[in-house]
Design a protein around this motif. Sequence first.
Motif, PDB file in Angstrom:
ATOM      1  N   ILE A 204       0.809  -1.221   0.000  1.00  8.59           N
ATOM      2  CA  ILE A 204       0.000   0.000   0.000  1.00  8.59           C
ATOM      3  C   ILE A 204       0.843   1.273   0.000  1.00  8.59           C
ATOM      4  N   CYS A 205       2.148   1.141   0.243  1.00  9.41           N
ATOM      5  CA  CYS A 205       3.013   2.324   0.220  1.00  9.41           C
ATOM      6  C   CYS A 205       3.641   2.570  -1.145  1.00  9.41           C
ATOM      7  N   GLN A 206       3.252   1.779  -2.112  1.00  9.26           N
ATOM      8  CA  GLN A 206       3.782   1.970  -3.455  1.00  9.26           C
ATOM      9  C   GLN A 206       3.238   3.261  -4.070  1.00  9.26           C
ATOM     10  N   PRO A 207       4.017   3.924  -4.928  1.00 12.15           N
ATOM     11  CA  PRO A 207       3.526   5.137  -5.606  1.00 12.15           C
ATOM     12  C   PRO A 207       2.253   4.846  -6.387  1.00 12.15           C
ATOM     13  N   GLY A 208       1.329   5.802  -6.338  1.00  9.19           N
ATOM     14  CA  GLY A 208       0.083   5.664  -7.074  1.00  9.19           C
ATOM     15  C   GLY A 208      -1.041   5.028  -6.291  1.00  9.19           C
ATOM     16  N   VAL A 209      -0.744   4.489  -5.115  1.00 11.04           N
ATOM     17  CA  VAL A 209      -1.777   3.883  -4.273  1.00 11.04           C
ATOM     18  C   VAL A 209      -2.362   4.969  -3.371  1.00 11.04           C
ATOM     19  N   ASP A 210      -3.645   5.260  -3.549  1.00 19.24           N
ATOM     20  CA  ASP A 210      -4.306   6.296  -2.755  1.00 19.24           C
ATOM     21  C   ASP A 210      -4.872   5.711  -1.463  1.00 19.24           C
ATOM     22  N   TRP A 211      -4.758   6.502  -0.385  1.00 18.65           N
ATOM     23  CA  TRP A 211      -5.347   6.122   0.895  1.00 18.65           C
ATOM     24  C   TRP A 211      -6.583   6.986   1.123  1.00 18.65           C
ATOM     25  N   PRO A 212      -7.756   6.389   1.193  1.00 22.92           N
ATOM     26  CA  PRO A 212      -8.986   7.181   1.375  1.00 22.92           C
ATOM     27  C   PRO A 212      -8.932   8.006   2.666  1.00 22.92           C
ATOM     28  N   GLY A 213      -9.274   9.291   2.540  1.00 26.09           N
ATOM     29  CA  GLY A 213      -9.353  10.156   3.712  1.00 26.09           C
ATOM     30  C   GLY A 213      -8.052  10.796   4.128  1.00 26.09           C
ATOM     31  N   LEU A 214      -6.929  10.439   3.480  1.00 29.85           N
ATOM     32  CA  LEU A 214      -5.635  11.002   3.864  1.00 29.85           C
ATOM     33  C   LEU A 214      -4.993  11.717   2.680  1.00 29.85           C
ATOM     34  N   ARG A 215      -4.273  12.784   2.994  1.00 27.87           N
ATOM     35  CA  ARG A 215      -3.490  13.477   1.970  1.00 27.87           C
ATOM     36  C   ARG A 215      -2.254  12.653   1.634  1.00 27.87           C
ATOM     37  N   GLU A 216      -1.626  12.992   0.517  1.00 28.68           N
ATOM     38  CA  GLU A 216      -0.449  12.253   0.082  1.00 28.68           C
ATOM     39  C   GLU A 216       0.690  12.371   1.087  1.00 28.68           C
ATOM     40  N   TYR A 217       0.877  13.579   1.677  1.00 31.41           N
ATOM     41  CA  TYR A 217       1.975  13.740   2.627  1.00 31.41           C
ATOM     42  C   TYR A 217       1.715  12.957   3.909  1.00 31.41           C
ATOM     43  N   GLN A 218       0.424  12.784   4.281  1.00 29.41           N
ATOM     44  CA  GLN A 218       0.102  11.992   5.462  1.00 29.41           C
ATOM     45  C   GLN A 218       0.385  10.510   5.218  1.00 29.41           C
ATOM     46  N   LYS A 219       0.102  10.066   4.002  1.00 29.16           N
ATOM     47  CA  LYS A 219       0.465   8.702   3.625  1.00 29.16           C
ATOM     48  C   LYS A 219       1.962   8.512   3.720  1.00 29.16           C
ATOM     49  N   HIS A 220       2.734   9.490   3.229  1.00 30.67           N
ATOM     50  CA  HIS A 220       4.192   9.392   3.272  1.00 30.67           C
ATOM     51  C   HIS A 220       4.698   9.318   4.713  1.00 30.67           C
ATOM     52  N   ARG A 221       4.048  10.040   5.633  1.00 33.28           N
ATOM     53  CA  ARG A 221       4.480  10.005   7.029  1.00 33.28           C
ATOM     54  C   ARG A 221       4.336   8.601   7.614  1.00 33.28           C
ATOM     55  N   VAL A 222       3.210   7.965   7.333  1.00 36.50           N
ATOM     56  CA  VAL A 222       2.984   6.619   7.856  1.00 36.50           C
ATOM     57  C   VAL A 222       3.944   5.632   7.202  1.00 36.50           C
ATOM     58  N   CYS A 223       4.107   5.725   5.895  1.00 33.18           N
ATOM     59  CA  CYS A 223       4.999   4.807   5.185  1.00 33.18           C
ATOM     60  C   CYS A 223       6.448   5.016   5.606  1.00 33.18           C
ATOM     61  N   THR A 224       6.819   6.250   5.874  1.00 33.78           N
ATOM     62  CA  THR A 224       8.172   6.534   6.353  1.00 33.78           C
ATOM     63  C   THR A 224       8.387   5.951   7.735  1.00 33.78           C
ATOM     64  N   LEU A 225       7.343   5.977   8.577  1.00 35.73           N
ATOM     65  CA  LEU A 225       7.440   5.353   9.896  1.00 35.73           C
ATOM     66  C   LEU A 225       7.708   3.858   9.766  1.00 35.73           C
ATOM     67  N   LEU A 226       7.037   3.207   8.815  1.00 37.02           N
ATOM     68  CA  LEU A 226       7.223   1.771   8.619  1.00 37.02           C
ATOM     69  C   LEU A 226       8.625   1.453   8.100  1.00 37.02           C
ATOM     70  N   ASP A 227       9.163   2.323   7.250  1.00 41.08           N
ATOM     71  CA  ASP A 227      10.498   2.086   6.685  1.00 41.08           C
ATOM     72  C   ASP A 227      11.166   3.424   6.377  1.00 41.08           C
ATOM     73  N   PRO A 228      11.842   4.023   7.368  1.00 40.84           N
ATOM     74  CA  PRO A 228      12.483   5.325   7.144  1.00 40.84           C
ATOM     75  C   PRO A 228      13.543   5.304   6.057  1.00 40.84           C
ATOM     76  N   THR A 229      14.160   4.123   5.839  1.00 40.82           N
ATOM     77  CA  THR A 229      15.231   4.037   4.848  1.00 40.82           C
ATOM     78  C   THR A 229      14.716   4.083   3.410  1.00 40.82           C
ATOM     79  N   SER A 230      13.389   4.044   3.240  1.00 40.09           N
ATOM     80  CA  SER A 230      12.845   4.124   1.879  1.00 40.09           C
ATOM     81  C   SER A 230      13.058   5.504   1.270  1.00 40.09           C
TER      82      SER A 230
END
Length: 379
Positions: A204-230
């Motif tokens: 779900i953290c792949q580019p182009g995958v939209d998260w309902p109800g969240l902005r793109e930068y909010q998605k990036h924050r969660v995905c960065t938490l899961l893997d900061p080295t990405s």
Amino acid sequence: MNSRLDPRRWLHYLLAPLDGPLTLLILILVGYAAVVMVSASPERLGTLALNTAVAFSVMWIAAKTPPSRMMSAALPLYAIGVLLLIAVALFGDVSKGARRWLNIGVTRIQPSELLKIAMPLTLAWYFQSREGMLRARDFFIAAGLLLLPVGLIAKQPDLGTSILVAASGFYVLFFAGLTWRLILPVAVVGIVGIGAIVAMGDTICQPGVDWPGLREYQKHRVCTLLDPTSDPLGKGFHIIQSTIAIGSGGVFGKGWGKGTQTHLDFLPERHTDFIFAVLTEEFGLAGALFLVVVYILLIFRGLFIAAGAPTLFSRLLAGALTLIFFTYAFVNMGMVSGILPVVGVPLPFVSYGGTALVTLCLGVGMLMSIQRHRRRVGT
């Protein structure tokens, strides 16, 4: 000597509204903040002193204000706060992609800060007015009062403030007797949702995958938490550098003013949201534990005041304000340590920032007022 000029009388006048244990704990936290600030950003020490003077003045005024007067101001403050949030949505200034500020000519204000105090005040007033007549629908009405400003703040978007406002309202609902039958389903959904995000993070953290109800930068924050080295030089830079700073501090730290992550400019926002990383790098686990102990004592004192408050309004307000301090500290330490997403919540009474310090000291002043009123009722 003229009694009006007697310094002892003036000292008593200044100290009488203050609660001794709370005052001591806040002074320790602010003093700790000054010590860390000298290392992290010494050029801001003068402004910190000015902010502290203003915040302590607000705290003293709040401590002098009777809880009955606070209760009468609850609904007007809430109404003003919501109207200002609507004005922000319509006419607010846009900064860094967010519409959070309202220009009133002489200055800019951030109305969402008002709701951090107005929200628990309003809900405590509402439940006080329904004391002895509480029904299930009253909790739904209270939830509606809470969700309106939270939704407006989240729309700005300002996830950190919306979390704090939502938490302050939820604490009032909880202390008012919100049934576990309503809390547990929401908690289960939240746990399942978090588990699904962790398990499916790579997909779900792949580019182009939209998260309902969240902005793109909010998605990036969660995905960065899961893997900061990405994204180590972009979205993951904050978390990577802060965890390096925390880990390199060891048990007793590198010494005051000797933090390499701080002074080589690897650590961003070192005087505001990430000041806990500065503190831990220079004072180590021992310095962090000392801070945690002070916060625990502050929370215990607040809950003690809430338990002895003479009215339902005072008990609900004191309990909610106390747990707001806990929420600030938990969220900030969690995001700096890399166990929560970065949401822009300051470390209470330690992070640099005049608005947050004034808001927090206002809450402390309200606790002092409730304690002072209890002493008067008991006499």
